[in-house]
Design an enzyme around this catalytic site. Structure first.
Site, mmCIF file in Angstrom:
data_model
loop_
_atom_site.group_PDB
_atom_site.id
_atom_site.type_symbol
_atom_site.label_atom_id
_atom_site.label_comp_id
_atom_site.label_asym_id
_atom_site.label_seq_id
_atom_site.Cartn_x
_atom_site.Cartn_y
_atom_site.Cartn_z
ATOM 1 N N MET A 252 0.794 -1.223 0.000
ATOM 2 C CA MET A 252 0.000 0.000 0.000
ATOM 3 C C MET A 252 0.826 1.272 0.000
ATOM 4 O O MET A 252 0.288 2.361 -0.146
ATOM 5 C CB MET A 252 -0.943 0.010 1.207
ATOM 6 C CG MET A 252 -2.091 -0.973 1.080
ATOM 7 S SD MET A 252 -3.275 -0.810 2.436
ATOM 8 C CE MET A 252 -3.999 0.794 2.085
ATOM 9 N N GLY A 253 2.141 1.167 0.183
ATOM 10 C CA GLY A 253 2.933 2.384 0.189
ATOM 11 C C GLY A 253 4.364 2.172 0.623
ATOM 12 O O GLY A 253 4.862 1.041 0.679
ATOM 13 N N VAL B 217 7.670 3.353 3.395
ATOM 14 C CA VAL B 217 8.008 3.837 4.726
ATOM 15 C C VAL B 217 9.346 4.565 4.625
ATOM 16 O O VAL B 217 10.320 4.013 4.097
ATOM 17 C CB VAL B 217 8.098 2.689 5.748
ATOM 18 C CG1 VAL B 217 8.466 3.248 7.124
ATOM 19 C CG2 VAL B 217 6.782 1.929 5.817
ATOM 20 N N ASP C 89 -2.448 -9.827 11.409
ATOM 21 C CA ASP C 89 -1.319 -10.046 10.498
ATOM 22 C C ASP C 89 -0.010 -10.134 11.271
ATOM 23 O O ASP C 89 1.000 -9.564 10.871
ATOM 24 C CB ASP C 89 -1.256 -8.930 9.454
ATOM 25 C CG ASP C 89 -0.409 -9.312 8.241
ATOM 26 O OD1 ASP C 89 -0.212 -10.529 8.025
ATOM 27 O OD2 ASP C 89 0.055 -8.410 7.524
#
Length: 564
Positions: A23-24, A26, A134
Protein backbone atom coordinates in the site's frame (compact mmCIF):
# COMPACT_ATOMS: atom_id res chain seq x y z
CA UNK A 1 5.52 8.28 -6.61
CA UNK A 2 8.55 7.88 -4.36
CA UNK A 3 9.66 10.82 -2.21
CA UNK A 4 13.24 12.04 -2.54
CA UNK A 5 15.49 13.01 0.40
CA UNK A 6 14.84 16.60 1.43
CA UNK A 7 11.14 16.50 0.50
CA UNK A 8 9.03 18.25 3.14
CA UNK A 9 5.68 16.94 4.33
CA UNK A 10 4.46 19.45 6.88
CA UNK A 11 7.09 19.60 9.64
CA UNK A 12 8.73 16.38 8.43
CA UNK A 13 11.75 16.26 6.13
CA UNK A 14 12.34 12.98 4.30
CA UNK A 15 15.77 11.46 4.95
CA UNK A 16 15.71 8.07 3.23
CA UNK A 17 13.49 5.19 2.08
CA UNK A 18 13.25 2.40 4.67
CA UNK A 19 11.04 -0.07 2.82
CA UNK A 20 7.99 -0.67 0.66
CA UNK A 21 4.76 -2.59 1.04
CA UNK A 22 1.71 -3.23 -1.05
CA UNK A 23 0.00 0.00 0.00
CA UNK A 24 2.93 2.38 0.19
CA UNK A 25 6.42 3.25 1.34
CA UNK A 26 8.01 3.84 4.73
CA UNK A 27 10.58 6.62 5.05
CA UNK A 28 12.94 7.82 7.72
CA UNK A 29 12.15 11.49 8.27
CA UNK A 30 13.21 14.26 10.60
CA UNK A 31 10.67 16.13 12.71
CA UNK A 32 11.94 19.71 12.40
CA UNK A 33 9.71 20.96 15.22
CA UNK A 34 10.64 18.41 17.90
CA UNK A 35 14.13 17.62 16.53
CA UNK A 36 13.73 13.85 16.35
CA UNK A 37 13.66 11.18 13.67
CA UNK A 38 10.37 9.44 12.88
CA UNK A 39 9.00 6.92 10.42
CA UNK A 40 6.60 8.18 7.76
CA UNK A 41 4.28 5.56 6.28
CA UNK A 42 3.02 7.01 3.00
CA UNK A 43 -0.10 5.72 1.24
CA UNK A 44 0.53 5.19 -2.47
CA UNK A 45 -1.00 7.89 -4.67
CA UNK A 46 -2.86 5.21 -6.62
CA UNK A 47 -4.74 4.28 -3.42
CA UNK A 48 -5.38 7.81 -2.17
CA UNK A 49 -8.53 8.03 -4.30
CA UNK A 50 -9.74 4.60 -3.10
CA UNK A 51 -12.10 5.33 -0.23
CA UNK A 52 -11.75 1.80 1.18
CA UNK A 53 -7.96 1.85 1.29
CA UNK A 54 -7.77 5.43 2.54
CA UNK A 55 -10.34 4.60 5.22
CA UNK A 56 -8.30 1.56 6.26
CA UNK A 57 -5.19 3.73 6.39
CA UNK A 58 -6.93 6.24 8.65
CA UNK A 59 -8.24 3.41 10.82
CA UNK A 60 -4.70 2.24 11.47
CA UNK A 61 -3.93 5.69 12.86
CA UNK A 62 -6.93 5.46 15.17
CA UNK A 63 -6.04 1.92 16.22
CA UNK A 64 -2.46 2.86 17.05
CA UNK A 65 -3.60 5.95 18.91
CA UNK A 66 -5.67 3.74 21.22
CA UNK A 67 -2.75 1.38 21.94
CA UNK A 68 -0.40 2.93 24.46
CA UNK A 69 2.03 0.10 25.22
CA UNK A 70 5.85 -0.10 25.29
CA UNK A 71 5.89 -3.17 23.00
CA UNK A 72 3.72 -1.54 20.33
CA UNK A 73 5.22 1.11 18.05
CA UNK A 74 3.74 4.49 18.93
CA UNK A 75 1.97 6.83 16.55
CA UNK A 76 2.69 10.56 16.70
CA UNK A 77 0.13 11.81 14.21
CA UNK A 78 -1.56 11.69 10.80
CA UNK A 79 -0.28 14.08 8.14
CA UNK A 80 -2.21 15.20 5.04
CA UNK A 81 -0.57 17.27 2.32
CA UNK A 82 -2.59 17.47 -0.87
CA UNK A 83 -3.00 13.92 -2.14
CA UNK A 84 -0.23 12.63 0.13
CA UNK A 85 -1.36 10.88 3.30
CA UNK A 86 1.11 9.69 5.96
CA UNK A 87 1.17 8.08 9.35
CA UNK A 88 3.83 9.63 11.59
CA UNK A 89 5.21 6.74 13.62
CA UNK A 90 7.88 5.97 16.17
CA UNK A 91 11.09 5.11 14.34
CA UNK A 92 12.15 1.66 15.53
CA UNK A 93 15.73 0.84 14.63
CA UNK A 94 17.00 -2.71 14.49
CA UNK A 95 16.25 -5.80 12.41
CA UNK A 96 12.89 -7.43 12.06
CA UNK A 97 12.35 -10.81 13.64
CA UNK A 98 12.17 -12.16 10.08
CA UNK A 99 15.74 -10.98 9.52
CA UNK A 100 16.82 -12.74 12.68
CA UNK A 101 15.00 -16.00 11.89
CA UNK A 102 16.52 -16.02 8.39
CA UNK A 103 19.89 -16.64 10.04
CA UNK A 104 18.63 -19.80 11.72
CA UNK A 105 16.95 -20.93 14.95
CA UNK A 106 17.06 -18.59 17.94
CA UNK A 107 18.28 -19.94 21.26
CA UNK A 108 15.74 -20.60 23.97
CA UNK A 109 17.29 -17.93 26.17
CA UNK A 110 16.81 -15.27 23.47
CA UNK A 111 13.50 -16.49 22.08
CA UNK A 112 11.47 -16.70 25.29
CA UNK A 113 11.96 -13.07 26.37
CA UNK A 114 11.05 -11.97 22.83
CA UNK A 115 7.96 -14.17 22.89
CA UNK A 116 6.90 -12.81 26.27
CA UNK A 117 7.02 -9.24 25.01
CA UNK A 118 4.94 -10.21 21.96
CA UNK A 119 2.26 -11.67 24.25
CA UNK A 120 2.31 -8.46 26.29
CA UNK A 121 1.64 -6.44 23.13
CA UNK A 122 -1.14 -8.77 21.99
CA UNK A 123 -2.79 -8.74 25.40
CA UNK A 124 -2.79 -4.93 25.42
CA UNK A 125 -4.39 -4.86 21.96
CA UNK A 126 -6.96 -7.51 22.79
CA UNK A 127 -7.97 -5.64 25.93
CA UNK A 128 -8.85 -2.74 23.64
CA UNK A 129 -10.90 -5.07 21.43
CA UNK A 130 -8.31 -4.96 18.64
CA UNK A 131 -7.08 -8.01 16.71
CA UNK A 132 -3.79 -7.68 14.88
CA UNK A 133 -4.78 -10.11 12.09
CA UNK A 134 -1.32 -10.05 10.50
CA UNK A 135 1.18 -11.01 13.19
CA UNK A 136 4.37 -12.33 11.59
CA UNK A 137 8.15 -11.93 12.06
CA UNK A 138 8.28 -9.21 9.39
CA UNK A 139 5.94 -7.11 11.57
CA UNK A 140 8.05 -7.50 14.70
CA UNK A 141 11.26 -5.62 15.43
CA UNK A 142 13.83 -6.34 18.12
CA UNK A 143 15.92 -3.36 19.17
CA UNK A 144 19.55 -3.66 20.18
CA UNK A 145 18.61 -3.44 23.85
CA UNK A 146 16.27 -6.45 23.47
CA UNK A 147 13.03 -4.45 23.42
CA UNK A 148 10.38 -5.89 21.10
CA UNK A 149 8.09 -3.67 19.03
CA UNK A 150 5.04 -5.05 17.25
CA UNK A 151 4.26 -3.08 14.09
CA UNK A 152 1.51 -2.69 11.49
CA UNK A 153 -1.65 -2.93 13.55
CA UNK A 154 -4.65 -2.69 11.26
CA UNK A 155 -2.80 -2.02 7.98
CA UNK A 156 -3.59 -4.55 5.24
CA UNK A 157 -1.49 -4.74 2.07
CA UNK A 158 -3.04 -5.43 -1.33
CA UNK A 159 -2.28 -8.79 -2.91
CA UNK A 160 -0.41 -8.53 -6.18
CA UNK A 161 -1.88 -11.40 -8.15
CA UNK A 162 0.78 -11.27 -10.83
CA UNK A 163 3.36 -13.89 -10.01
CA UNK A 164 1.77 -14.62 -6.67
CA UNK A 165 2.39 -18.34 -6.90
CA UNK A 166 6.14 -17.78 -6.81
CA UNK A 167 6.10 -15.75 -3.61
CA UNK A 168 7.38 -17.14 -0.33
CA UNK A 169 4.41 -17.87 1.91
CA UNK A 170 6.21 -16.38 4.92
CA UNK A 171 7.04 -13.14 3.13
CA UNK A 172 3.91 -12.92 0.98
CA UNK A 173 1.77 -9.79 1.01
CA UNK A 174 -1.19 -9.59 3.29
CA UNK A 175 -4.30 -10.96 1.60
CA UNK A 176 -6.89 -8.28 2.24
CA UNK A 177 -9.97 -7.44 0.22
CA UNK A 178 -12.85 -5.72 2.03
CA UNK A 179 -11.55 -7.08 5.33
CA UNK A 180 -14.73 -6.38 7.23
CA UNK A 181 -16.77 -8.75 5.08
CA UNK A 182 -17.18 -12.38 6.10
CA UNK A 183 -16.07 -14.98 3.55
CA UNK A 184 -12.94 -13.07 2.51
CA UNK A 185 -9.52 -14.17 3.81
CA UNK A 186 -7.28 -11.69 5.57
CA UNK A 187 -3.70 -12.28 6.66
CA UNK A 188 -0.34 -13.61 5.50
CA UNK A 189 -0.58 -17.19 4.29
CA UNK A 190 1.99 -18.90 6.52
CA UNK A 191 0.61 -17.29 9.70
CA UNK A 192 -3.12 -17.45 9.00
CA UNK A 193 -5.27 -19.52 11.30
CA UNK A 194 -7.58 -22.19 9.85
CA UNK A 195 -10.56 -19.91 10.38
CA UNK A 196 -8.81 -17.11 8.48
CA UNK A 197 -8.04 -19.50 5.65
CA UNK A 198 -11.72 -20.48 5.56
CA UNK A 199 -12.81 -16.83 5.47
CA UNK A 200 -14.64 -17.05 8.78
CA UNK A 201 -15.03 -14.17 11.29
CA UNK A 202 -11.94 -13.72 13.47
CA UNK A 203 -11.30 -13.21 17.16
CA UNK A 204 -8.22 -12.96 19.39
CA UNK A 205 -7.58 -16.68 19.08
CA UNK A 206 -6.52 -16.06 15.48
CA UNK A 207 -3.67 -13.92 16.81
CA UNK A 208 -2.79 -16.72 19.25
CA UNK A 209 -2.40 -19.11 16.30
CA UNK A 210 -0.10 -16.62 14.52
CA UNK A 211 1.89 -16.18 17.72
CA UNK A 212 2.33 -19.96 17.92
CA UNK A 213 3.69 -20.01 14.36
CA UNK A 214 6.07 -17.13 15.15
CA UNK A 215 7.37 -18.88 18.28
CA UNK A 216 7.82 -22.12 16.32
CA UNK A 217 9.86 -20.27 13.69
CA UNK A 218 12.06 -18.70 16.35
CA UNK A 219 12.87 -22.06 17.92
CA UNK A 220 13.26 -24.12 14.73
CA UNK A 221 14.12 -21.64 11.97
CA UNK A 222 11.32 -23.11 9.83
CA UNK A 223 7.63 -22.49 9.31
CA UNK A 224 5.46 -25.44 10.41
CA UNK A 225 3.08 -25.02 7.47
CA UNK A 226 5.41 -23.75 4.76
CA UNK A 227 4.60 -24.98 1.26
CA UNK A 228 5.99 -24.56 -2.23
CA UNK A 229 3.36 -21.96 -3.09
CA UNK A 230 0.89 -19.84 -1.18
CA UNK A 231 -1.88 -22.24 -2.20
CA UNK A 232 0.05 -25.18 -0.77
CA UNK A 233 0.63 -23.28 2.44
CA UNK A 234 -3.05 -22.45 2.85
CA UNK A 235 -3.87 -26.13 2.34
CA UNK A 236 -1.26 -27.20 4.91
CA UNK A 237 -2.73 -24.78 7.47
CA UNK A 238 -6.05 -26.57 7.11
CA UNK A 239 -4.76 -30.16 7.01
CA UNK A 240 -1.16 -30.57 8.18
CA UNK A 241 0.03 -31.10 11.76
CA UNK A 242 3.41 -29.66 12.78
CA UNK A 243 6.31 -32.08 13.08
CA UNK A 244 6.81 -31.85 16.83
CA UNK A 245 10.20 -33.58 16.52
CA UNK A 246 11.55 -30.39 14.92
CA UNK A 247 11.44 -28.57 18.26
CA UNK A 248 14.78 -28.36 20.11
CA UNK A 249 15.28 -31.28 22.45
CA UNK A 250 15.69 -28.95 25.44
CA UNK A 251 12.37 -27.15 24.87
CA UNK A 252 10.69 -26.92 28.30
CA UNK A 253 7.40 -28.72 28.81
CA UNK A 254 5.45 -25.43 29.20
CA UNK A 255 6.64 -24.29 25.75
CA UNK A 256 5.70 -27.57 24.12
CA UNK A 257 2.31 -27.32 25.82
CA UNK A 258 1.92 -23.70 24.70
CA UNK A 259 2.68 -24.56 21.07
CA UNK A 260 0.34 -27.55 20.99
CA UNK A 261 -2.51 -25.45 22.37
CA UNK A 262 -1.73 -22.36 20.26
CA UNK A 263 -1.67 -24.42 17.05
CA UNK A 264 -4.96 -26.23 17.66
CA UNK A 265 -6.93 -26.10 14.42
CA UNK A 266 -10.19 -26.10 16.36
CA UNK A 267 -10.19 -22.68 17.97
CA UNK A 268 -12.54 -23.88 20.69
CA UNK A 269 -9.64 -26.02 21.92
CA UNK A 270 -7.01 -23.35 21.28
CA UNK A 271 -5.25 -21.33 23.97
CA UNK A 272 -7.85 -18.66 24.80
CA UNK A 273 -5.73 -15.53 25.17
CA UNK A 274 -2.28 -13.96 25.25
CA UNK A 275 -2.23 -13.84 29.04
CA UNK A 276 -2.44 -17.64 29.16
CA UNK A 277 0.47 -17.86 26.72
CA UNK A 278 2.52 -15.50 28.88
CA UNK A 279 1.95 -17.67 31.95
CA UNK A 280 3.34 -20.69 30.07
CA UNK A 281 6.39 -18.65 29.09
CA UNK A 282 6.86 -17.57 32.72
CA UNK A 283 6.77 -21.23 33.77
CA UNK A 284 9.32 -22.07 31.09
CA UNK A 285 11.63 -19.26 32.18
CA UNK A 286 11.48 -20.63 35.71
CA UNK A 287 12.68 -24.10 34.62
CA UNK A 288 16.34 -25.05 35.24
CA UNK A 289 16.98 -25.39 31.48
CA UNK A 290 15.77 -21.90 30.69
CA UNK A 291 17.57 -20.41 33.69
CA UNK A 292 20.86 -22.03 32.68
CA UNK A 293 20.47 -20.94 29.07
CA UNK A 294 19.63 -17.40 30.08
CA UNK A 295 22.60 -17.17 32.41
CA UNK A 296 24.94 -18.22 29.59
CA UNK A 297 23.47 -15.82 27.03
CA UNK A 298 24.53 -12.15 27.50
CA UNK A 299 22.03 -10.97 24.88
CA UNK A 300 19.16 -12.32 26.90
CA UNK A 301 19.98 -10.61 30.17
CA UNK A 302 18.29 -7.32 29.25
CA UNK A 303 14.94 -8.90 28.54
CA UNK A 304 14.74 -12.27 30.30
CA UNK A 305 12.47 -12.75 33.29
CA UNK A 306 14.35 -12.12 36.50
CA UNK A 307 15.46 -15.29 38.28
CA UNK A 308 16.05 -13.19 41.34
CA UNK A 309 14.45 -10.10 42.81
CA UNK A 310 16.20 -6.91 43.67
CA UNK A 311 15.00 -4.72 46.47
CA UNK A 312 14.83 -1.00 45.99
CA UNK A 313 17.35 0.59 48.37
CA UNK A 314 20.27 2.52 47.06
CA UNK A 315 22.61 5.20 48.29
CA UNK A 316 24.35 7.78 46.18
CA UNK A 317 28.08 7.14 46.60
CA UNK A 318 29.67 10.00 44.64
CA UNK A 319 29.16 12.36 41.73
CA UNK A 320 32.06 12.80 39.32
CA UNK A 321 32.58 15.07 36.31
CA UNK A 322 32.46 12.08 33.95
CA UNK A 323 29.72 10.10 35.63
CA UNK A 324 28.38 8.82 38.95
CA UNK A 325 28.61 5.72 41.13
CA UNK A 326 25.61 4.09 42.73
CA UNK A 327 25.66 1.48 45.50
CA UNK A 328 22.78 -0.98 45.33
CA UNK A 329 21.89 -3.40 48.10
CA UNK A 330 20.14 -6.46 46.76
CA UNK A 331 18.13 -8.91 48.92
CA UNK A 332 17.17 -12.50 48.12
CA UNK A 333 15.65 -13.61 51.43
CA UNK A 334 14.74 -17.05 50.09
CA UNK A 335 18.42 -17.73 49.30
CA UNK A 336 20.39 -18.62 52.42
CA UNK A 337 23.73 -18.71 50.64
CA UNK A 338 23.46 -15.13 49.41
CA UNK A 339 21.67 -12.93 51.91
CA UNK A 340 22.86 -9.72 50.25
CA UNK A 341 25.08 -8.52 47.42
CA UNK A 342 26.47 -5.01 47.05
CA UNK A 343 27.02 -3.83 43.51
CA UNK A 344 28.94 -0.70 42.55
CA UNK A 345 28.52 0.66 39.06
CA UNK A 346 29.41 3.71 37.05
CA UNK A 347 27.34 5.26 34.26
CA UNK A 348 29.06 7.84 32.08
CA UNK A 349 26.71 10.76 31.42
CA UNK A 350 29.30 13.17 30.05
CA UNK A 351 32.00 15.43 31.44
CA UNK A 352 29.72 18.44 31.92
CA UNK A 353 26.80 16.52 33.47
CA UNK A 354 25.88 16.07 37.12
CA UNK A 355 23.29 13.88 38.80
CA UNK A 356 20.07 15.55 39.89
CA UNK A 357 18.67 19.01 39.24
CA UNK A 358 20.20 22.26 40.49
CA UNK A 359 22.52 20.37 42.82
CA UNK A 360 19.77 18.28 44.42
CA UNK A 361 20.45 14.55 44.22
CA UNK A 362 17.71 13.24 46.56
CA UNK A 363 15.27 11.22 44.50
CA UNK A 364 17.32 11.76 41.35
CA UNK A 365 17.37 8.06 40.48
CA UNK A 366 15.12 5.03 40.54
CA UNK A 367 15.61 1.31 40.10
CA UNK A 368 13.08 -0.71 38.07
CA UNK A 369 11.01 -3.35 39.92
CA UNK A 370 13.03 -6.18 38.37
CA UNK A 371 16.29 -4.50 39.36
CA UNK A 372 17.66 -4.36 35.83
CA UNK A 373 17.13 -0.76 34.75
CA UNK A 374 18.30 2.46 36.35
CA UNK A 375 16.54 5.74 35.55
CA UNK A 376 18.03 9.04 36.63
CA UNK A 377 17.82 12.74 35.98
CA UNK A 378 21.01 14.57 35.12
CA UNK A 379 21.84 18.20 34.47
CA UNK A 380 24.36 19.69 32.05
CA UNK A 381 26.44 22.84 32.36
CA UNK A 382 23.74 24.65 30.39
CA UNK A 383 21.32 24.02 33.29
CA UNK A 384 19.14 21.69 31.23
CA UNK A 385 18.13 18.38 32.76
CA UNK A 386 16.93 15.19 31.10
CA UNK A 387 16.06 11.61 31.97
CA UNK A 388 18.56 8.86 31.25
CA UNK A 389 18.12 5.10 31.47
CA UNK A 390 20.83 2.54 31.84
CA UNK A 391 20.48 -1.24 31.88
CA UNK A 392 22.71 -2.71 34.55
CA UNK A 393 24.26 -5.17 32.09
CA UNK A 394 25.33 -2.34 29.77
CA UNK A 395 27.98 0.37 30.04
CA UNK A 396 26.26 3.32 28.42
CA UNK A 397 23.35 5.42 29.59
CA UNK A 398 20.74 6.54 27.05
CA UNK A 399 18.87 9.84 27.12
CA UNK A 400 15.08 9.70 26.77
CA UNK A 401 13.90 12.26 24.23
CA UNK A 402 11.11 14.60 25.30
CA UNK A 403 12.05 14.53 29.01
CA UNK A 404 13.68 17.94 29.26
CA UNK A 405 13.58 19.49 32.76
CA UNK A 406 12.81 16.04 34.20
CA UNK A 407 13.39 15.23 37.87
CA UNK A 408 12.43 12.66 40.51
CA UNK A 409 11.84 9.61 38.27
CA UNK A 410 9.81 6.61 39.47
CA UNK A 411 8.74 3.36 37.80
CA UNK A 412 5.35 1.84 37.12
CA UNK A 413 4.76 -1.52 38.88
CA UNK A 414 5.41 -3.46 35.64
CA UNK A 415 8.59 -1.49 34.97
CA UNK A 416 7.41 -0.39 31.50
CA UNK A 417 6.86 3.30 32.31
CA UNK A 418 8.80 6.01 34.09
CA UNK A 419 6.92 8.78 35.84
CA UNK A 420 8.65 12.10 36.46
CA UNK A 421 8.13 15.78 37.19
CA UNK A 422 8.87 18.37 34.51
CA UNK A 423 8.13 22.06 34.88
CA UNK A 424 4.90 22.17 36.87
CA UNK A 425 3.51 18.88 35.53
CA UNK A 426 3.59 15.20 36.43
CA UNK A 427 4.37 13.12 33.33
CA UNK A 428 5.13 9.57 32.19
CA UNK A 429 7.17 8.11 29.34
CA UNK A 430 7.70 4.57 28.08
CA UNK A 431 11.08 3.00 28.86
CA UNK A 432 11.40 2.35 25.13
CA UNK A 433 10.97 6.03 24.26
CA UNK A 434 8.17 7.89 22.51
CA UNK A 435 6.19 10.94 23.44
CA UNK A 436 5.97 11.91 27.10
CA UNK A 437 2.38 12.03 28.40
CA UNK A 438 1.17 14.64 30.88
CA UNK A 439 -0.79 13.12 33.78
CA UNK A 440 -1.71 16.27 35.72
CA UNK A 441 -0.47 19.59 37.05
CA UNK A 442 1.87 18.94 39.97
CA UNK A 443 3.63 22.12 41.06
CA UNK A 444 7.29 21.75 41.93
CA UNK A 445 7.02 18.06 42.82
CA UNK A 446 8.78 16.37 45.76
CA UNK A 447 8.56 12.68 44.95
CA UNK A 448 5.96 10.24 43.63
CA UNK A 449 5.13 6.53 43.72
CA UNK A 450 3.03 4.27 41.47
CA UNK A 451 0.66 1.73 43.04
CA UNK A 452 -0.39 -1.64 41.62
CA UNK A 453 -3.96 -0.37 41.21
CA UNK A 454 -2.81 2.38 38.83
CA UNK A 455 -2.92 5.18 41.40
CA UNK A 456 0.00 7.60 41.57
CA UNK A 457 0.68 9.28 44.92
CA UNK A 458 2.82 12.42 44.82
CA UNK A 459 3.77 15.59 46.67
CA UNK A 460 3.28 18.74 44.57
CA UNK A 461 5.46 21.04 46.65
CA UNK A 462 8.13 21.24 49.32
CA UNK A 463 6.46 24.22 50.98
CA UNK A 464 5.02 24.18 54.52
CA UNK A 465 1.64 22.49 54.60
CA UNK A 466 2.37 20.45 51.45
CA UNK A 467 0.36 17.22 51.52
CA UNK A 468 0.30 13.97 49.59
CA UNK A 469 -2.06 13.82 46.62
CA UNK A 470 -3.21 10.99 44.38
CA UNK A 471 -4.24 10.78 40.73
CA UNK A 472 -5.07 7.93 38.30
CA UNK A 473 -2.19 6.88 36.04
CA UNK A 474 -4.35 7.79 33.02
CA UNK A 475 -4.63 11.38 34.29
CA UNK A 476 -7.28 13.47 35.95
CA UNK A 477 -7.72 15.92 38.82
CA UNK A 478 -5.53 15.13 41.85
CA UNK A 479 -7.18 14.66 45.26
CA UNK A 480 -5.69 15.16 48.72
CA UNK A 481 -4.59 11.98 50.48
CA UNK A 482 -3.39 13.61 53.72
CA UNK A 483 -4.43 16.74 55.57
CA UNK A 484 -2.26 19.86 55.90
CA UNK A 485 -0.18 20.18 59.08
CA UNK A 486 1.20 23.62 59.89
CA UNK A 487 4.93 24.00 59.31
CA UNK A 488 5.33 20.39 58.11
CA UNK A 489 6.38 19.29 54.62
CA UNK A 490 5.57 15.79 53.35
CA UNK A 491 7.84 14.27 50.72
CA UNK A 492 9.09 11.15 48.89
CA UNK A 493 6.16 8.72 49.21
CA UNK A 494 6.28 4.97 48.55
CA UNK A 495 3.22 2.73 48.21
CA UNK A 496 3.76 -0.39 50.34
CA UNK A 497 3.21 -3.95 49.02
CA UNK A 498 -0.45 -4.80 48.92
CA UNK A 499 -1.39 -1.26 47.98
CA UNK A 500 -3.13 -0.45 51.26
CA UNK A 501 -0.75 2.15 52.67
CA UNK A 502 1.94 4.63 51.73
CA UNK A 503 5.01 5.76 53.66
CA UNK A 504 6.55 9.20 53.36
CA UNK A 505 8.92 11.63 55.08
CA UNK A 506 7.46 14.44 57.21
CA UNK A 507 9.73 17.20 58.49
CA UNK A 508 9.44 20.66 60.03
CA UNK A 509 10.21 22.97 57.16
CA UNK A 510 12.59 25.12 59.25
CA UNK A 511 14.83 22.19 60.29
CA UNK A 512 17.11 19.78 58.52
CA UNK A 513 15.85 16.35 57.54
CA UNK A 514 17.58 14.60 60.45
CA UNK A 515 14.53 15.85 62.38
CA UNK A 516 12.14 14.21 59.93
CA UNK A 517 10.01 11.14 60.61
CA UNK A 518 9.03 8.29 58.34
CA UNK A 519 5.24 8.14 58.49
CA UNK A 520 2.66 5.64 57.23
CA UNK A 521 -0.79 6.59 55.91
CA UNK A 522 -3.55 4.12 55.02
CA UNK A 523 -4.90 4.84 51.54
CA UNK A 524 -8.39 4.18 52.86
CA UNK A 525 -8.06 7.16 55.21
CA UNK A 526 -7.55 7.73 58.92
CA UNK A 527 -4.75 9.38 60.86
CA UNK A 528 -1.10 8.92 59.88
CA UNK A 529 1.27 6.98 62.15
CA UNK A 530 4.98 7.55 62.78
CA UNK A 531 7.05 4.47 61.92
CA UNK A 532 10.55 5.80 62.61
CA UNK A 533 11.63 9.05 64.25
CA UNK A 534 14.74 10.89 63.11
CA UNK A 535 14.59 9.31 59.68
CA UNK A 536 14.17 10.47 56.11
CA UNK A 537 13.67 8.96 52.63
CA UNK A 538 12.15 5.74 53.96
CA UNK A 539 11.94 2.78 51.61
CA UNK A 540 10.46 -0.65 52.32
CA UNK A 541 12.33 -3.60 50.77
CA UNK A 542 11.34 -7.22 50.22
CA UNK A 543 13.53 -8.55 53.05
CA UNK A 544 10.96 -7.01 55.43
CA UNK A 545 13.02 -3.96 56.37
CA UNK A 546 12.47 -0.23 56.34
CA UNK A 547 15.54 1.55 54.97
CA UNK A 548 16.07 5.18 55.88
CA UNK A 549 18.79 7.81 56.16
CA UNK A 550 19.90 9.70 59.28
CA UNK A 551 22.99 11.86 59.59
CA UNK A 552 24.31 10.72 56.23
CA UNK A 553 24.11 7.02 57.20
CA UNK A 554 21.84 4.37 55.69
CA UNK A 555 19.96 2.27 58.29
CA UNK A 556 17.68 -0.78 58.07
CA UNK A 557 15.03 -1.69 60.65
CA UNK A 558 12.55 -4.61 60.59
CA UNK A 559 9.03 -3.58 59.57
CA UNK A 560 5.90 -5.69 60.12
CA UNK A 561 3.52 -4.79 57.30
CA UNK A 562 0.51 -6.28 59.12
CA UNK A 563 0.92 -4.31 62.33
CA UNK A 564 2.84 -1.35 60.81
Amino acid sequence: MALTPGTRLGAYEVVSLLGEGGMGQVYRAHDTKLNRDVALKILRNAFAADGDRLGRFRREAQVLASLNHPNIAHIYGFEDSGNTHALVLELVDGPTLADRVAKGPISLAEALPIAKQITDALEAAHEQGIIHRDLKPANIKVRDDGTVKVLDFGLAKALDSAGASSLSATMSPTISLHATQAGIILGTAAYMSPEQTAGKPLDKRSDIWAFGVVLWEMLTGTNPFGGETISHTLAFVMTKEPDWNELPADSPAPIRRLLRRALEKDRKRRLPDAGSARLEIDDALATPTAKTSAASSPGAVATSRAAWRVALPWALAAVFGTGFAVALAMWEPWRRAEAGVAVRLTADVGADTSLGVSGASVGALALSPDGKLLAFSAQTSTDTSQLYIRRLDQLRATALAGTEDARSPFFSPDGQWIGFFAGTNLKKVSITGGAAITICAAGAGRGATWGDDGTIVFTPSGAPGAVLMRVPEAGGTPANLTQPAGGITERWPQVLPGGKAVIFSAAPIASNFDDANVVVQLLSGGSPKILQRGATYGRYVSSGHLLYVHGGTLFAAPLDLDRM
